[in-house]
Scaffold this motif. Sequence first.
Motif, PDB file in Angstrom:
ATOM      1  N   PHE A  91       0.843  -1.195   0.000  1.00  0.00           N
ATOM      2  CA  PHE A  91       0.000   0.000   0.000  1.00  0.00           C
ATOM      3  C   PHE A  91       0.879   1.246   0.000  1.00  0.00           C
ATOM      4  CE2 PHE A  91       0.877  -1.156   4.341  1.00  0.00           C
ATOM      5  CZ  PHE A  91       1.171   0.051   4.963  1.00  0.00           C
ATOM      6  N   ALA A  92       0.350   2.320  -0.575  1.00  0.00           N
ATOM      7  CA  ALA A  92       1.004   3.623  -0.531  1.00  0.00           C
ATOM      8  C   ALA A  92       0.520   4.361   0.707  1.00  0.00           C
ATOM      9  CB  ALA A  92       0.673   4.419  -1.786  1.00  0.00           C
ATOM     10  N   ARG A  93       1.328   5.320   1.151  1.00  0.00           N
ATOM     11  CA  ARG A  93       0.928   6.134   2.285  1.00  0.00           C
ATOM     12  C   ARG A  93       1.263   7.597   1.988  1.00  0.00           C
ATOM     13  NH1 ARG A  93       5.178   2.860   4.371  1.00  0.00           N
ATOM     14  NH2 ARG A  93       3.859   1.293   3.355  1.00  0.00           N
ATOM     15  N   PHE A  94       0.430   8.515   2.484  1.00  0.00           N
ATOM     16  CA  PHE A  94       0.598   9.929   2.162  1.00  0.00           C
ATOM     17  C   PHE A  94       0.000  10.785   3.277  1.00  0.00           C
ATOM     18  CE2 PHE A  94      -3.277   8.271   0.330  1.00  0.00           C
ATOM     19  CZ  PHE A  94      -4.237   9.182   0.717  1.00  0.00           C
ATOM     20  N   GLU A 181      -8.166   2.156   9.685  1.00  0.00           N
ATOM     21  CA  GLU A 181      -7.300   2.068  10.860  1.00  0.00           C
ATOM     22  C   GLU A 181      -5.847   2.380  10.476  1.00  0.00           C
ATOM     23  OE1 GLU A 181      -7.797  -1.544  13.076  1.00  0.00           O
ATOM     24  OE2 GLU A 181      -9.966  -1.298  13.211  1.00  0.00           O
ATOM     25  N   ILE A 182      -5.432   1.898   9.329  1.00  0.00           N
ATOM     26  CA  ILE A 182      -4.073   2.216   8.852  1.00  0.00           C
ATOM     27  C   ILE A 182      -3.960   3.716   8.591  1.00  0.00           C
ATOM     28  CG2 ILE A 182      -2.392   1.831   7.012  1.00  0.00           C
ATOM     29  CD1 ILE A 182      -3.761  -0.967   6.648  1.00  0.00           C
ATOM     30  N   ALA A 183      -4.982   4.299   7.946  1.00  0.00           N
ATOM     31  CA  ALA A 183      -4.986   5.744   7.693  1.00  0.00           C
ATOM     32  C   ALA A 183      -4.918   6.522   8.997  1.00  0.00           C
ATOM     33  CB  ALA A 183      -6.234   6.134   6.906  1.00  0.00           C
ATOM     34  N   ASP A 184      -5.550   6.006  10.042  1.00  0.00           N
ATOM     35  CA  ASP A 184      -5.521   6.643  11.351  1.00  0.00           C
ATOM     36  C   ASP A 184      -4.086   6.722  11.884  1.00  0.00           C
ATOM     37  OD1 ASP A 184      -6.421   7.513  14.002  1.00  0.00           O
ATOM     38  OD2 ASP A 184      -6.050   5.456  14.641  1.00  0.00           O
ATOM     39  N   PHE A 185      -3.311   5.651  11.722  1.00  0.00           N
ATOM     40  CA  PHE A 185      -1.921   5.661  12.178  1.00  0.00           C
ATOM     41  C   PHE A 185      -1.049   6.551  11.302  1.00  0.00           C
ATOM     42  CE2 PHE A 185      -3.297   2.152  14.754  1.00  0.00           C
ATOM     43  CZ  PHE A 185      -2.464   2.200  15.868  1.00  0.00           C
ATOM     44  N   VAL A 186      -1.350   6.606  10.006  1.00  0.00           N
ATOM     45  CA  VAL A 186      -0.614   7.523   9.131  1.00  0.00           C
ATOM     46  C   VAL A 186      -0.898   8.970   9.545  1.00  0.00           C
ATOM     47  CG1 VAL A 186      -0.276   8.324   6.763  1.00  0.00           C
ATOM     48  CG2 VAL A 186      -0.633   5.888   7.209  1.00  0.00           C
ATOM     49  N   ALA A 187      -2.188   9.280   9.787  1.00  0.00           N
ATOM     50  CA  ALA A 187      -2.557  10.631  10.211  1.00  0.00           C
ATOM     51  C   ALA A 187      -1.877  10.986  11.532  1.00  0.00           C
ATOM     52  CB  ALA A 187      -4.073  10.744  10.350  1.00  0.00           C
ATOM     53  N   SER A 188      -1.805  10.036  12.440  1.00  0.00           N
ATOM     54  CA  SER A 188      -1.146  10.275  13.720  1.00  0.00           C
ATOM     55  C   SER A 188       0.332  10.612  13.521  1.00  0.00           C
ATOM     56  CB  SER A 188      -1.286   9.045  14.623  1.00  0.00           C
ATOM     57  OG  SER A 188      -0.638   9.246  15.863  1.00  0.00           O
TER      58      SER A 188
END
Length: 247
Positions: A91-94, A181-188
């Motif tokens: 997955f990509a993350r941004f 949930e993954i997006a939540d950790f990226v946002a954090s």
Amino acid sequence: MQEADELKFGNDWLLVFMDETGHETFAGDHPYFAVGGCACVGAHHAAVVAQWREVRRAINGDPDAPLHAADLEYAEENFAVLSQFFKSPAFARFGVAATKKTNFAVDMHAMAAVMGMLKQHIARIVERLPCSTVALIFESSQRGDPLVQQHFGGLGLLEEGRPIPTEHCFMPKSAAEPGLEIADFVASAVGSQARFYLRGKTGFAKDYQDVFHQFPPPGSQFFHIAEVGGSRENNEAWIAGVRRTED
């Protein structure tokens, strides 16, 4: 935008999950606003879910128990599990952040600036991962949903001159969707780095490094908005800041 408790998608769709942290007006004890997200093609969603379920098992002792950054027990073994997970190429993350120190030289809502940069991130991911449809999934919140609808707008992406269809939806936290949930950790992690900038600290927050420094661009993108300017006469705006760096 529609609300959904479960996802329906094709293998050739790009699934983009997004969550926010801080406050869009920099109010109270949240002098920053940030959005983080992750993206994967539909064909890889099951594999990402399986990986996240193992993270839940390692941290919560139960693969079905939801996991959120705000509730994470501060323990080295938990951060080690998450660090290993974010090495995944599935997955990509941004992420994009603005703070109360961001210079708004024109009248623009902070969320509009953040969302504008997010759309650029998503466009770069689509260039790398061609898809038939883009599904944008935002974690639902009573305060944030109307603002997302107002400031995100359309993506306007093209594939060989043809518009790429885009689906928009809000999904509640209660759906326990691993992508959110993954997006939540990226946002954090994006929020942690925003606080570094606010305090004038150099270097990088540990969770930011784990999320963004273990995977190369364009699969890993971050932007800190330092200044927003433009011309009222031409109705044009520009955004300046710092892109992801490991220097």
